[in-house]
Design an enzyme around this catalytic site. Structure first.
Site, PDB file in Angstrom:
ATOM      1  N   ARG A 126      -5.389  -1.068  -9.122  1.00  0.00           N
ATOM      2  CA  ARG A 126      -5.550  -1.884  -7.915  1.00  0.00           C
ATOM      3  C   ARG A 126      -6.533  -1.171  -6.991  1.00  0.00           C
ATOM      4  NH1 ARG A 126      -0.817  -5.050  -5.339  1.00  0.00           N
ATOM      5  NH2 ARG A 126      -2.568  -6.491  -5.083  1.00  0.00           N
ATOM      6  N   LYS A 148      -4.046  -8.376   2.921  1.00  0.00           N
ATOM      7  CA  LYS A 148      -3.838  -9.575   2.083  1.00  0.00           C
ATOM      8  C   LYS A 148      -4.743 -10.715   2.528  1.00  0.00           C
ATOM      9  CE  LYS A 148      -1.802  -9.992  -0.785  1.00  0.00           C
ATOM     10  NZ  LYS A 148      -2.453  -9.776  -2.129  1.00  0.00           N
ATOM     11  N   ASP A 195      -4.243  -2.517   3.639  1.00  0.00           N
ATOM     12  CA  ASP A 195      -4.430  -1.815   2.363  1.00  0.00           C
ATOM     13  C   ASP A 195      -5.475  -0.724   2.468  1.00  0.00           C
ATOM     14  OD1 ASP A 195      -3.099  -4.446   1.493  1.00  0.00           O
ATOM     15  OD2 ASP A 195      -2.970  -3.095  -0.222  1.00  0.00           O
ATOM     16  N   ALA A 230       0.791  -1.232   0.000  1.00  0.00           N
ATOM     17  CA  ALA A 230       0.000   0.000   0.000  1.00  0.00           C
ATOM     18  C   ALA A 230       0.833   1.299   0.000  1.00  0.00           C
ATOM     19  CB  ALA A 230      -0.987  -0.033   1.165  1.00  0.00           C
TER      20      ALA A 230
HETATM   21  O1  MRU Z   1      -0.982  -7.660  -3.158  1.00  0.00           O
HETATM   22  P1  MRU Z   1       0.057  -6.919  -2.376  1.00  0.00           P
HETATM   23  O2  MRU Z   1       1.366  -7.618  -2.342  1.00  0.00           O
HETATM   24  O3  MRU Z   1       0.181  -5.475  -2.820  1.00  0.00           O
HETATM   25  O4  MRU Z   1      -0.522  -6.899  -0.903  1.00  0.00           O
HETATM   26  C1  MRU Z   1       0.173  -6.215   0.091  1.00  0.00           C
HETATM   27  C2  MRU Z   1      -0.424  -6.340   1.446  1.00  0.00           C
HETATM   28  O5  MRU Z   1      -1.455  -6.945   1.641  1.00  0.00           O
HETATM   29  C3  MRU Z   1       0.275  -5.607   2.556  1.00  0.00           C
HETATM   30  O6  MRU Z   1       0.059  -6.235   3.781  1.00  0.00           O
HETATM   31  C4  MRU Z   1      -0.276  -4.169   2.641  1.00  0.00           C
HETATM   32  O7  MRU Z   1      -0.270  -3.546   1.389  1.00  0.00           O
HETATM   33  C5  MRU Z   1       0.486  -3.352   3.597  1.00  0.00           C
HETATM   34  S1  MRU Z   1       2.092  -2.989   3.007  1.00  0.00           S
HETATM   35  C6  MRU Z   1       2.919  -2.067   4.141  1.00  0.00           C
END
Ligand code: MRU
Length: 331
Positions: free
Chosen positions: A84, A230, A219, A52
């Site tokens: 996204r 996630k 996110d 994120a």
């Molecule tokens: O699909 P991704 O790899 O972008 O998912 C990332 C996550 O779910 C992280 O936990 C979230 O973005 C926090 S990152 C500091």
């Protein structure tokens, strides 16, 4: 000062965007130079840049790219935001650059602020970890998911830096394996002891008393404290509650979406089903098998023990606590 063992995930360099190409990790650390909005959108969709806070900076730099290449800035912004939908930071970064007189300077400012913010968040979060904490992590919420330092891994890193000797259980995080590929790589570089486990082992680890806390990123956090992160985070939260293990969410205030009252309003990204039917490019499911690939899930606020931000730690009731931290951040 010793240089950071993990170079910046994303930076503005000589009129273009330079990212670590996370698709190539852990095999090789290579950089990708991106000169067009189209290539940036492709890098975001294919997870070359992800996480994120990193997406927030990528969004701002995308608007900057549009501005310097003479593209239609509003059209570019809409295209970037659509890549996204769950990570609210992406739209946040785009909006910040759109509102600025100089989008390049604004994007660079957001990038520079990221590391300082994460260090502050990490210091608050480290206070929550007991000495020698055995932390379960999911996905990658480390330096690679930000410009640097990390959020959930920033908490672990801050505890490590002050001598609290944390160790990590690294959940592999099917289907894209951000835990096995990225978190494991980061913790190795940082010299923090870590053990990789299949996601399905989390319950067993908690049942045997081997997990002191779960620390994850986010996110998008709704105004009431519901957390999109996630996929798999919700299952971990249910397990953690059953076993009396605290679950902490570490995220900057830019991940809090006060316009979204509850988690029910958070859009959940669907990703290509081949991420589920294939493993490292090799087909593992029978031909023609249907698959569902939700990239994120929502953990209700009642399963979250605390939300750690760069402004401090929020606990239930989250509504007023998050509103106060966001107001503080906006100065
Ligand atoms: O699909 P991704 O790899 O972008 O998912 C990332 C996550 O779910 C992280 O936990 C979230 O973005 C926090 S990152 C500091």
């Amino acid at each position: 000062m010793t240089p950071d063992p993990i170079p910046p995930t994303i930076e503005w360099s000589d009129g273009h965007v330079r990212i670590i190409d996370q698709r190539r990790l852990p095999g090789e650390l290579v950089f990708l130079d991106i000169a067009t909005v189209e290539d940036l959108c492709d890098a975001i969709s294919t997870l070359a840049v992800r996480g994120a806070p990193a997406l927030g900076v990528a969004g701002a730099m995308g608007v900057a790219l549009a501005a310097v290449t003479g593209a239609d800035v509003r059209e570019a912004a809409a295209h970037i935001v659509a890549t996204r939908p769950t990570a609210v930071n992406l739209a946040w970064g785009v909006e910040r650059a759109l509102a600025a007189a100089d989008p390049v300077a604004e994007a660079q400012r957001l990038a520079a602020e990221d590391v300082a913010r994460n260090r502050s968040l990490g210091a608050y979060g480290a206070e929550l970890l007991p000495d020698g904490a055995r932390v379960y992590t999911h996905c990658n919420a480390g330096a690679l998911a930000c410009v640097g330092y990390g959020t959930a891994l920033g908490v672990v890193r801050a505890a490590h830096e002050v001598g609290r000797r944390p160790t990590c259980w690294v959940g592999e995080t099917r289907p894209a394996l951000q835990g096995a590929r990225l978190t494991a790589w980061e913790l190795d570089r940082l010299g923090i002891p870590a053990t990789l486990v299949a996601d399905v082992m989390a319950g067993s680890l908690m049942a045997s008393g081997d997990v002191d806390c779960v620390v994850v990123g986010a996110d998008r956090i709704a105004a009431n404290g519901d957390v999109a992160n996630k996929v798999g985070t919700y299952g971990l939260a249910v397990l953690a509650r059953h076993h009396g293990v605290p679950l902490y969410v570490a995220a900057p205030t830019s991940t809090v979406d006060l316009a979204c009252p509850t988690g029910a309003g958070i859009p959940i990204e669907r990703r290509p089903t081949r991420e589920v039917t294939e493993l490292a490019g090799a087909r593992i499911a029978p031909d023609g098998m249907e698959a569902e690939n939700r990239a994120f899930d929502v953990t209700p606020a009642e399963l979250v023990s605390a939300i750690v931000t760069e402004q401090g730690v929020a606990t239930a009731p989250y509504g007023p606590a998050l509103a106060a931290l966001v107001a503080e951040a906006q100065g």
